[in-house]
Scaffold this active site. Structure first.
Site, PDB file in Angstrom:
ATOM      1  N   LYS A  53       0.875  -1.171   0.000  1.00  0.00           N
ATOM      2  CA  LYS A  53       0.000   0.000   0.000  1.00  0.00           C
ATOM      3  C   LYS A  53       0.914   1.223   0.000  1.00  0.00           C
ATOM      4  CE  LYS A  53      -2.913   2.681   3.133  1.00  0.00           C
ATOM      5  NZ  LYS A  53      -3.933   2.700   4.180  1.00  0.00           N
ATOM      6  N   GLY A  99      -8.460   8.350   9.777  1.00  0.00           N
ATOM      7  CA  GLY A  99      -8.858   8.359  11.184  1.00  0.00           C
ATOM      8  C   GLY A  99      -9.898   9.409  11.537  1.00  0.00           C
ATOM      9  N   ASN A 148      -9.566   0.872   9.509  1.00  0.00           N
ATOM     10  CA  ASN A 148      -8.834   0.472  10.709  1.00  0.00           C
ATOM     11  C   ASN A 148      -9.479   1.082  11.945  1.00  0.00           C
ATOM     12  OD1 ASN A 148      -6.949   0.065  12.792  1.00  0.00           O
ATOM     13  ND2 ASN A 148      -5.202   0.442  11.533  1.00  0.00           N
ATOM     14  N   THR A 149      -9.350   2.420  12.083  1.00  0.00           N
ATOM     15  CA  THR A 149      -9.808   3.091  13.304  1.00  0.00           C
ATOM     16  C   THR A 149     -11.296   2.878  13.573  1.00  0.00           C
ATOM     17  OG1 THR A 149      -8.155   4.749  12.768  1.00  0.00           O
ATOM     18  CG2 THR A 149      -9.624   5.277  14.565  1.00  0.00           C
TER      19      THR A 149
END
Lengths: 67, 255
Positions: free
Chosen positions: B96, B157, B205-206
């Site tokens: 990535k 995020g 993710n977050t």
């Protein structure tokens, strides 16, 4: 012998002659780790043959959590 | 089914592995998410401190594909160095590409991302660039030969969801490689939204690791992505300005 390990100047015992010795010394030989010496990646098959010298810049890299 | 390069995946959820409250919660969240691709960051080992458990070393690597990121890179050259280190582990060939151009917003640097992608393709990586949601930039990346485009929904995020659905839709329409919406997803609604727009996958993710109950949220995201994909394939009705009755307009009981 003095080397730069992960950005820190460290004194390592004289019997450490190779990347493999260094990994064993720090108990990292069974870990998932990638080693760079003087900005060149060291392939696993060269761990025992590649000698270390005074002043080498060594990086030990691994994977951590990230997105 | 999601195809990246020659690899085929059943799950369209790509899960990040950062910032979970504990290893146990993380393991369970990864498990219930059904994700087959997990992202990781590449960092120096803490050699001089007591050894901490490492999540990756506890994973059954036959079950997961690793997608290391180049987070921390500010230039194409730094990204390439990190990618080479990741590949040297012998555990992965996907990368990535993440080159941050603004430390406050964490938005990607489009010029360095493009450069890094080109360099990594030459070195035969499977290249998945995290990009801004710019339509022309996405096309330029695809023209280079990247294996997937990963436009951000909103800043990393931030949990703000899809800020520019029109751009995302245009990127999806023009792309011949998978489009994976990466960054900014806050809730299952956002993930479903991305999939309904026709995205091939979602990377988050977050939204999971920072949820009050990460395991439950991992499950919610899995379902949202599946629901959004099914909805996209089913083809939604068009929006109208006025009501259209669903019950017959004849045979009314009233006089």
């Amino acid at each position: 012998m003095t080397v730069m390990l992960n950005g820190k100047e460290v004194q390592i015992p004289d019997h450490i002659g190779s990347v493999q010795d260094l990994l064993t010394y720090y108990e990292l030989h069974n870990r998932i780790v990638v080693v760079e010496v003087n900005a060149e990646i060291v392939l696993k098959e060269h761990y025992t043959s590649l000698g270390l010298s005074q002043g080498d810049r060594i990086e030990m890299i691994h994977f951590v959590g990230g997105g | 089914m999601l195809k990246i390069g020659e690899q085929v995946f059943q799950s369209r959820l790509l899960l990040g592995t950062g910032k979970y409250p504990s290893f146990e919660i993380q393991k369970e969240a990864v498990d219930v998410s059904g994700a087959e691709i997990l992202t990781f960051a590449v960092r120096r080992m803490n050699i001089f401190e007591e050894s901490q458990p490492n999540f990756l070393e506890q994973l059954d690597l036959t079950k997961y594909k690793l997608l290391p990121n180049t987070a921390g890179a500010k230039t194409a050259e730094e990204a390439v160095r990190i990618a080479r280190l990741a590949k040297a582990s012998g555990l992965c060939d996907m990368i990535k590409v993440e080159v941050i151009g603004c430390q406050k917003s964490l938005l990607p640097d489009p010029v360095e991302t493009l450069k890094a992608s080109e360099m990594l393709l030459e070195e035969r990586f499977i290249v998945l660039p995290y990009t801004s949601d710019d339509v022309v930039l996405a096309r330029r990346l695809e023209d280079l030969g990247v294996h997937a485009i990963m436009p951000g929904a909103s800043p990393i995020g931030s949990g703000r969801g899809i800020i520019n659905p029109l751009n995302l839709q245009l990127i999806i329409e023009q792309s011949r490689v998978p489009v994976i919406v990466d960054a900014g997803i806050g809730s299952p609604k956002d993930a479903a939204h991305a999939m309904e727009l026709g995205a091939d996958g979602v990377l988050l993710n977050t939204a999971v690791s920072g949820a009050k109950d990460p395991v439950k949220m991992a499950s919610a995201m899995k379902l949202a992505i599946e629901a959004g994909r099914l909805g996209f394939e089913a083809g939604r009705i068009s929006e109208k300005n006025y009501g259209v009755a669903s019950s017959p307009l004849t045979g009314m009981v009233t006089s």
